[in-house]
Design an enzyme around this catalytic site. Structure first.
Site, PDB file in Angstrom:
ATOM      1  N   ARG A 229       8.558   0.055  -1.146  1.00 60.27           N
ATOM      2  CA  ARG A 229       8.094   1.400  -1.501  1.00 60.27           C
ATOM      3  C   ARG A 229       8.124   2.329  -0.296  1.00 60.27           C
ATOM      4  O   ARG A 229       8.060   3.557  -0.433  1.00 60.27           O
ATOM      5  CB  ARG A 229       6.675   1.331  -2.077  1.00 60.27           C
ATOM      6  CG  ARG A 229       6.249   2.653  -2.705  1.00 60.27           C
ATOM      7  CD  ARG A 229       4.898   2.553  -3.379  1.00 60.27           C
ATOM      8  NE  ARG A 229       4.476   3.834  -3.906  1.00 60.27           N
ATOM      9  CZ  ARG A 229       3.283   4.050  -4.427  1.00 60.27           C
ATOM     10  NH1 ARG A 229       2.388   3.074  -4.506  1.00 60.27           N
ATOM     11  NH2 ARG A 229       2.973   5.254  -4.879  1.00 60.27           N
ATOM     12  N   THR A 295       6.033  -3.556  -6.544  1.00 61.99           N
ATOM     13  CA  THR A 295       6.182  -2.925  -5.229  1.00 61.99           C
ATOM     14  C   THR A 295       4.814  -2.774  -4.589  1.00 61.99           C
ATOM     15  O   THR A 295       3.777  -2.950  -5.244  1.00 61.99           O
ATOM     16  CB  THR A 295       6.881  -1.559  -5.330  1.00 61.99           C
ATOM     17  OG1 THR A 295       7.245  -1.103  -4.015  1.00 61.99           O
ATOM     18  CG2 THR A 295       5.993  -0.525  -6.009  1.00 61.99           C
ATOM     19  N   CYS A 296       4.797  -2.436  -3.317  1.00 61.79           N
ATOM     20  CA  CYS A 296       3.543  -2.330  -2.570  1.00 61.79           C
ATOM     21  C   CYS A 296       2.778  -1.063  -2.945  1.00 61.79           C
ATOM     22  O   CYS A 296       3.363  -0.046  -3.312  1.00 61.79           O
ATOM     23  CB  CYS A 296       3.814  -2.328  -1.069  1.00 61.79           C
ATOM     24  SG  CYS A 296       4.557  -3.858  -0.463  1.00 61.79           S
ATOM     25  N   HIS A 297       1.450  -1.156  -2.811  1.00 64.49           N
ATOM     26  CA  HIS A 297       0.582  -0.012  -3.084  1.00 64.49           C
ATOM     27  C   HIS A 297      -0.707  -0.168  -2.293  1.00 64.49           C
ATOM     28  O   HIS A 297      -1.237  -1.283  -2.174  1.00 64.49           O
ATOM     29  CB  HIS A 297       0.260   0.067  -4.582  1.00 64.49           C
ATOM     30  CG  HIS A 297      -0.665   1.192  -4.918  1.00 64.49           C
ATOM     31  ND1 HIS A 297      -0.253   2.497  -4.980  1.00 64.49           N
ATOM     32  CD2 HIS A 297      -1.996   1.197  -5.198  1.00 64.49           C
ATOM     33  CE1 HIS A 297      -1.275   3.269  -5.291  1.00 64.49           C
ATOM     34  NE2 HIS A 297      -2.347   2.504  -5.426  1.00 64.49           N
ATOM     35  N   SER A 302      -0.474  -1.210   1.579  1.00 65.66           N
ATOM     36  CA  SER A 302       0.131  -2.358   0.893  1.00 65.66           C
ATOM     37  C   SER A 302      -0.829  -3.516   0.668  1.00 65.66           C
ATOM     38  O   SER A 302      -0.443  -4.680   0.757  1.00 65.66           O
ATOM     39  CB  SER A 302       1.351  -2.856   1.688  1.00 65.66           C
ATOM     40  OG  SER A 302       2.269  -1.801   1.893  1.00 65.66           O
TER      41      SER A 302
END
Length: 329
Positions: A229, A295-297, A302
């Site tokens: 991301r 995906t990362c968040h 992350s």
């Protein structure tokens, strides 16, 4: 008595006659300048001795303090009570001097080290956030050209959507290409490669990585993919913009697979059940063809994962043309 007076007067007259004329003058002057010893201590301080030519000793001393000694004209001497000679400078302690020198050297070294570390960190951030994107975008164009050169040319017509069972892509080795993903929501020219595996060596190429042990594209179950991301092309930077019903298209050498977004949510990284054949339902048999994106968040933190699910809507054989969702006016 008159005779003694006459004799004395006669002797005085005789003596005066016998003295030189100059001596009488000096005697007269001395008699006028004779100073009472009791008064001399005061007057001499003001008027000075006859040798001083009428300048008082205090006056002379004051002038010397103001004008300076004859061998130092125009420069005043030190004030009264201070020594005329300059005092030697205080001797510095060599031990303290060495300590100060060592401490200053240490501070200088630490300062230079911090500045260097800051510059290196800044360069790393620039490289990570900007340059990796530049490199990946350039490399992605090359990778896609290499993949499609083994496929039939991209059709220029619009194909007819089909809802029967699609062909299932054959498994490939780790790092090998599977296809190309298109997400029209992110732009008509949005395209990234899909490769087998989710190792950093795959994701850092800007590719979507296929989770091992999940189903293949077109297969019943969960075709699960991961992508960055931020940095390295950041293929899923704009993932929050996806809306329910948006198409996600997988292109292979055989067909185009059109999935539609059904939901998205955020989970902890430990919640791996989102890539099960039926997401978050262990042991349940799959009946749908599902696509999952992870995906990362949030970006640059992350500590969580953004999950998107989609289900297969239709497919179009490559030989028939492009899917309608890829055709732009």
């Amino acid at each position: 008595m008159g005779g003694r007076h006459s004799a004395g007067s006669g002797n005085a007259s005789e003596n005066a006659a016998n003295r030189p004329a100059g001596e009488d003058l000096r005697t007269s002057i001395n008699s006028h300048h004779r100073v009472d010893p009791n008064v001399r201590g005061t007057d001499a301080r003001t008027l000075g001795e006859p040798d001083d030519s009428g300048i008082g000793t205090r006056t002379l001393d004051s002038a010397a303090q103001t004008l300076g000694e004859p061998d130092n004209p125009g420069i005043g001497t030190l004030p009264s009570g201070a020594s005329g000679a300059s005092e030697p400078p205080a001797k510095s302690d060599p031990v303290k001097k060495r300590r100060r020198s060592w401490f200053r050297t240490f501070l200088s070294f630490v300062g230079e080290l911090l500045i260097t570390a800051g510059l290196v960190l800044l360069l790393f951030i620039v490289w990570q956030l900007w340059w990796t994107d530049v490199e990946v975008h350039r490399d992605q164009a090359v990778q896609q050209q290499e993949i499609v050169q083994d496929w039939s040319p991209e059709p220029s017509t619009t194909g007819t959507p089909r809802t029967d069972d699609p062909p299932v892509a054959a498994p490939v080795a780790d790092g090998e290409p599977i296809g190309i993903i298109h997400i029209p929501r992110f732009g008509s020219d949005y395209a990234y490669t899909i490769k087998q595996g989710t190792e950093m060596s795959v994701l850092n190429q800007g590719a979507f990585g296929h989770y091992a042990n999940t189903q293949g594209v077109g297969e019943v179950g969960n075709f699960a993919l991961a992508a960055h991301r931020q940095t390295y092309g950041a293929p899923l930077r704009d993932v929050p913009e996806l809306q329910e019903g948006d198409p996600i298209i997988i292109e292979t050498g055989d067909a185009y697979y059109v999935y539609r977004v059904t939901e998205h949510y955020i989970v902890d990284p430990s919640e791996g059940d989102v890539v099960l054949p039926v997401p978050r339902q262990p042991g349940v048999e799959a009946t749908e063809r599902i696509l999952t994106l992870t995906t990362c968040h949030p970006p640059f933190v992350s500590n969580q994962r953004w999950i998107v699910h989609a289900t297969l809507d239709y497919w179009v054989p490559r030989s028939d043309g492009l899917p309608p969702d890829m055709v732009t006016d």
